[in-house]
Enzyme design. Structure first.
Site, mmCIF file in Angstrom:
data_model
loop_
_atom_site.group_PDB
_atom_site.id
_atom_site.type_symbol
_atom_site.label_atom_id
_atom_site.label_comp_id
_atom_site.label_asym_id
_atom_site.label_seq_id
_atom_site.Cartn_x
_atom_site.Cartn_y
_atom_site.Cartn_z
ATOM 1 N N ARG A 1 -2.594 2.782 -3.297
ATOM 2 C CA ARG A 1 -3.632 2.039 -2.581
ATOM 3 C C ARG A 1 -3.927 2.638 -1.205
ATOM 4 O O ARG A 1 -5.086 2.618 -0.747
ATOM 5 C CB ARG A 1 -3.193 0.575 -2.452
ATOM 6 C CG ARG A 1 -4.285 -0.328 -1.899
ATOM 7 C CD ARG A 1 -3.865 -1.783 -2.007
ATOM 8 N NE ARG A 1 -4.902 -2.685 -1.560
ATOM 9 C CZ ARG A 1 -4.682 -3.661 -0.678
ATOM 10 N NH1 ARG A 1 -3.474 -3.847 -0.174
ATOM 11 N NH2 ARG A 1 -5.666 -4.461 -0.310
ATOM 12 N N HIS B 1 -7.654 3.357 0.288
ATOM 13 C CA HIS B 1 -8.161 2.786 1.539
ATOM 14 C C HIS B 1 -8.389 3.857 2.602
ATOM 15 O O HIS B 1 -9.177 3.651 3.526
ATOM 16 C CB HIS B 1 -7.212 1.698 2.059
ATOM 17 C CG HIS B 1 -7.316 0.411 1.297
ATOM 18 N ND1 HIS B 1 -6.915 -0.808 1.801
ATOM 19 C CD2 HIS B 1 -7.789 0.148 0.058
ATOM 20 C CE1 HIS B 1 -7.123 -1.756 0.906
ATOM 21 N NE2 HIS B 1 -7.649 -1.201 -0.167
ATOM 22 N N ASN C 1 -6.768 -4.568 5.046
ATOM 23 C CA ASN C 1 -5.506 -3.887 5.333
ATOM 24 C C ASN C 1 -4.442 -4.794 5.958
ATOM 25 O O ASN C 1 -3.246 -4.647 5.668
ATOM 26 C CB ASN C 1 -5.749 -2.693 6.278
ATOM 27 C CG ASN C 1 -6.527 -1.564 5.603
ATOM 28 O OD1 ASN C 1 -6.525 -1.447 4.375
ATOM 29 N ND2 ASN C 1 -7.183 -0.737 6.407
ATOM 30 N N HIS D 1 -5.121 -1.321 -10.787
ATOM 31 C CA HIS D 1 -4.575 -2.681 -10.736
ATOM 32 C C HIS D 1 -3.679 -2.993 -11.935
ATOM 33 O O HIS D 1 -3.316 -4.147 -12.149
ATOM 34 C CB HIS D 1 -5.701 -3.716 -10.596
ATOM 35 C CG HIS D 1 -6.340 -3.698 -9.228
ATOM 36 N ND1 HIS D 1 -7.370 -4.551 -8.874
ATOM 37 C CD2 HIS D 1 -6.082 -2.960 -8.122
ATOM 38 C CE1 HIS D 1 -7.719 -4.305 -7.616
ATOM 39 N NE2 HIS D 1 -6.968 -3.338 -7.129
HETATM 40 C C1 HEM Z 1 -12.834 -2.262 -7.316
HETATM 41 C C2 HEM Z 1 -12.660 -2.702 -6.099
HETATM 42 C C3 HEM Z 1 -11.318 -3.122 -5.579
HETATM 43 C C4 HEM Z 1 -11.020 -4.300 -4.984
HETATM 44 C C5 HEM Z 1 -11.996 -5.425 -4.690
HETATM 45 C C6 HEM Z 1 -9.618 -4.292 -4.698
HETATM 46 C C7 HEM Z 1 -8.940 -5.325 -4.083
HETATM 47 C C8 HEM Z 1 -7.564 -5.429 -4.012
HETATM 48 C C9 HEM Z 1 -6.853 -6.573 -3.499
HETATM 49 C C10 HEM Z 1 -7.501 -7.834 -2.942
HETATM 50 C C11 HEM Z 1 -5.536 -6.333 -3.637
HETATM 51 C C12 HEM Z 1 -4.397 -7.259 -3.243
HETATM 52 C C13 HEM Z 1 -4.173 -7.161 -1.752
HETATM 53 C C14 HEM Z 1 -3.328 -8.294 -1.201
HETATM 54 O O1 HEM Z 1 -3.501 -9.428 -1.637
HETATM 55 O O2 HEM Z 1 -2.520 -8.020 -0.294
HETATM 56 C C15 HEM Z 1 -5.401 -5.020 -4.209
HETATM 57 C C16 HEM Z 1 -4.202 -4.419 -4.496
HETATM 58 C C17 HEM Z 1 -4.093 -3.138 -4.992
HETATM 59 N N1 HEM Z 1 -5.141 -2.252 -5.175
HETATM 60 FE FE1 HEM Z 1 -7.091 -2.678 -5.203
HETATM 61 N N2 HEM Z 1 -9.081 -3.122 -5.127
HETATM 62 C C18 HEM Z 1 -10.072 -2.365 -5.664
HETATM 63 C C19 HEM Z 1 -9.953 -1.084 -6.160
HETATM 64 C C20 HEM Z 1 -8.797 -0.351 -6.126
HETATM 65 C C21 HEM Z 1 -8.703 1.071 -6.370
HETATM 66 C C22 HEM Z 1 -9.897 1.979 -6.644
HETATM 67 C C23 HEM Z 1 -7.394 1.413 -6.270
HETATM 68 C C24 HEM Z 1 -6.742 2.755 -6.400
HETATM 69 C C25 HEM Z 1 -7.269 3.771 -7.050
HETATM 70 C C26 HEM Z 1 -6.665 0.190 -5.987
HETATM 71 C C27 HEM Z 1 -5.303 0.094 -5.904
HETATM 72 C C28 HEM Z 1 -4.620 -1.077 -5.651
HETATM 73 C C29 HEM Z 1 -3.183 -1.226 -5.823
HETATM 74 C C30 HEM Z 1 -2.263 -0.174 -6.411
HETATM 75 C C31 HEM Z 1 -2.856 -2.515 -5.381
HETATM 76 C C32 HEM Z 1 -1.450 -3.130 -5.291
HETATM 77 C C33 HEM Z 1 -0.821 -2.682 -3.977
HETATM 78 C C34 HEM Z 1 0.593 -3.165 -3.710
HETATM 79 O O3 HEM Z 1 1.219 -3.813 -4.545
HETATM 80 O O4 HEM Z 1 1.076 -2.876 -2.601
HETATM 81 N N3 HEM Z 1 -7.541 -0.844 -5.871
HETATM 82 N N4 HEM Z 1 -6.661 -4.480 -4.416
#
Ligand code: HEM
Ligand SMILES: *[C@@H]1O[C@H](CO)[C@@H](O)[C@H](O)[C@H]1NC(C)=O
Ligand SMILES: *[C@@H]1O[C@H](CO)[C@@H](O)[C@H](O)[C@H]1NC(C)=O
Length: 325
Positions: free
Chosen positions: A69, A73, A101, A200
């Site tokens: 992630r 970002h 973030n 995800h």
């Molecule tokens: C399509 C649009 C996307 C949205 C709206 C989005 C939104 C989010 C949100 C809200 C979270 C949880 C954050 C939290 O509650 O602290 C999250 C987690 C995550 N996102 Fe996305 N995301 C998107 C696309 C992506 C992309 C393109 C990637 C990587 C290529 C990605 C990788 C991740 C990962 C791996 C997590 C888990 C992180 C952790 O456990 O520390 N996301 N994302």
């Protein structure tokens, strides 16, 4: 020819414009990154980063998700330039307090540890932005996902943008059309967005990111909503975590897409990819064909990693990822 140069026809002028624009746009997307960039200047870069990622993921599997992630970002805010890693100071505002973030992105200590090991084998050579790109790939591999050849040669920004972080990182409240626009703004297609969203399949989200979905939406499996509510009350518990893919939260597989076709997406934005719209067929295809997902994900990661890198004499190679030199 002499006549054409002295008095160019409008069609030859148009042709020159087309050529100039092609040169410019090719420069914007590919900007001379290369997979062999550190082959002579830091041959140990790859193995050093991989050891750091492997050790961190062995200690805590979620870290693989967090590192993946960080690269996303980073790339979505003025390109893959390490800007997300810069700490705020009394005279500098970075991106760490942006809505997407704050209290959410993590893995900075792991990047610091990797960076100091890389600095000890080749000081001042490997950028923080490239470390993020390689660490993202190694994280996916460590959790059983596909590998790909990482393009290198990004340099590190000396600036960051809180406002761009707030406007350009997509929010989980977005609908399909706004998600598509957010990716399109970065040169990524809707198809690449769906593939990249497969990230995800690993990691966790806070209650605050999915509360309104589990209490108010109807396109969610009701037993999933009920079970999520036990750890995400309607008020309070904002930072309580749930897996983005409850089926296999630490395996990089295609279960995320299987969940979506069963209305088991955790975030509103996740379920938007399978909610009767134009991306349904791709989600459905990934849900039944993990090889296609793996291959599309890998290609899209390379493309995301190419977003507006700093190259040549732009930017710098930071010594410490948290601050400019
Ligand atoms: C399509 C649009 C996307 C949205 C709206 C989005 C939104 C989010 C949100 C809200 C979270 C949880 C954050 C939290 O509650 O602290 C999250 C987690 C995550 N996102 Fe996305 N995301 C998107 C696309 C992506 C992309 C393109 C990637 C990587 C290529 C990605 C990788 C991740 C990962 C791996 C997590 C888990 C992180 C952790 O456990 O520390 N996301 N994302
Ligand atoms: C559900 O929707 C209602 C009406 O829009 C709103 O007042 C309420 O805060 C929402 N609940 C949650 C948990 O988001
Ligand atoms: C919701 O998920 C549960 C558990 O997987 C399943 O038994 C049930 O049939 C699903 N409900 C619907 C309406 O699909």
């Amino acid at each position: 020819m002499a006549v054409a140069i002295a008095s160019p026809s409008s069609s030859s002028i148009s042709l020159l414009w087309v050529i100039a624009m092609l040169v410019l746009s090719v420069g914007m997307v590919s900007a001379q990154l290369s997979s062999t960039y550190y082959d002579t200047s830091c041959p140990k870069a790859f193995s050093t980063i991989k050891s750091g990622v492997t050790a961190a993921v062995a200690k805590e599997k979620r870290m693989g998700a967090s590192l993946l992630r960080l690269h996303f970002h980073d790339c979505f805010v003025n390109g893959c330039d390490g800007s997300i890693l810069l700490d705020d100071t009394s005279s500098f505002t970075g991106e760490k307090t942006a809505t997407a973030n704050a209290n959410s992105v993590r893995g900075f200590d792991v990047i610091d540890t990797i960076k100091s090991k890389v600095e000890s084998v080749c000081p001042g050579v490997v950028s923080c932005a490239d470390i993020l790109a390689v660490a993202a790939r190694d994280s996916v591999v460590a959790l059983g996902g596909p590998s790909w050849t990482v393009q290198l040669g990004r340099r590190d920004a000396t600036t960051a943008s809180l406002s761009a972080a707030n406007s350009d990182i997509p929010a989980p409240t977005l609908d399909l059309s706004d998600l598509t626009s957010a990716f399109s703004k970065k040169g990524l297609t809707a198809k690449e967005m769906v593939a990249l969203s497969g990230a995800h399949t690993i990691g966790q989200a806070r209650c605050t990111s999915f509360r309104s979905r589990i209490y108010n939406e109807t396109n969610i499996n009701s037993s999933l909503a009920t079970s999520l509510k036990s750890n995400c009350p309607s008020t309070g518990g904002d930072s309580n975590l749930s897996p983005l893919d409850a089926t296999s939260p630490t395996a990089f597989d295609n279960a995320y897409f299987k969940n979506l076709v069963n209305n088991k997406g955790l975030l509103h934005s996740d379920q938007q990819l399978y909610n009767g719209g134009s991306t349904d067929s791709q989600v459905s295809s990934y849900s039944s064909n993990s090889a296609t997902f793996s291959s599309d994900f890998a290609s899209a990661m390379v493309k995301m990693g190419n977003i507006s890198p700093l190259t040549g004499s732009n930017g710098e190679i930071r010594t410490n990822c948290r601050k400019t030199n």
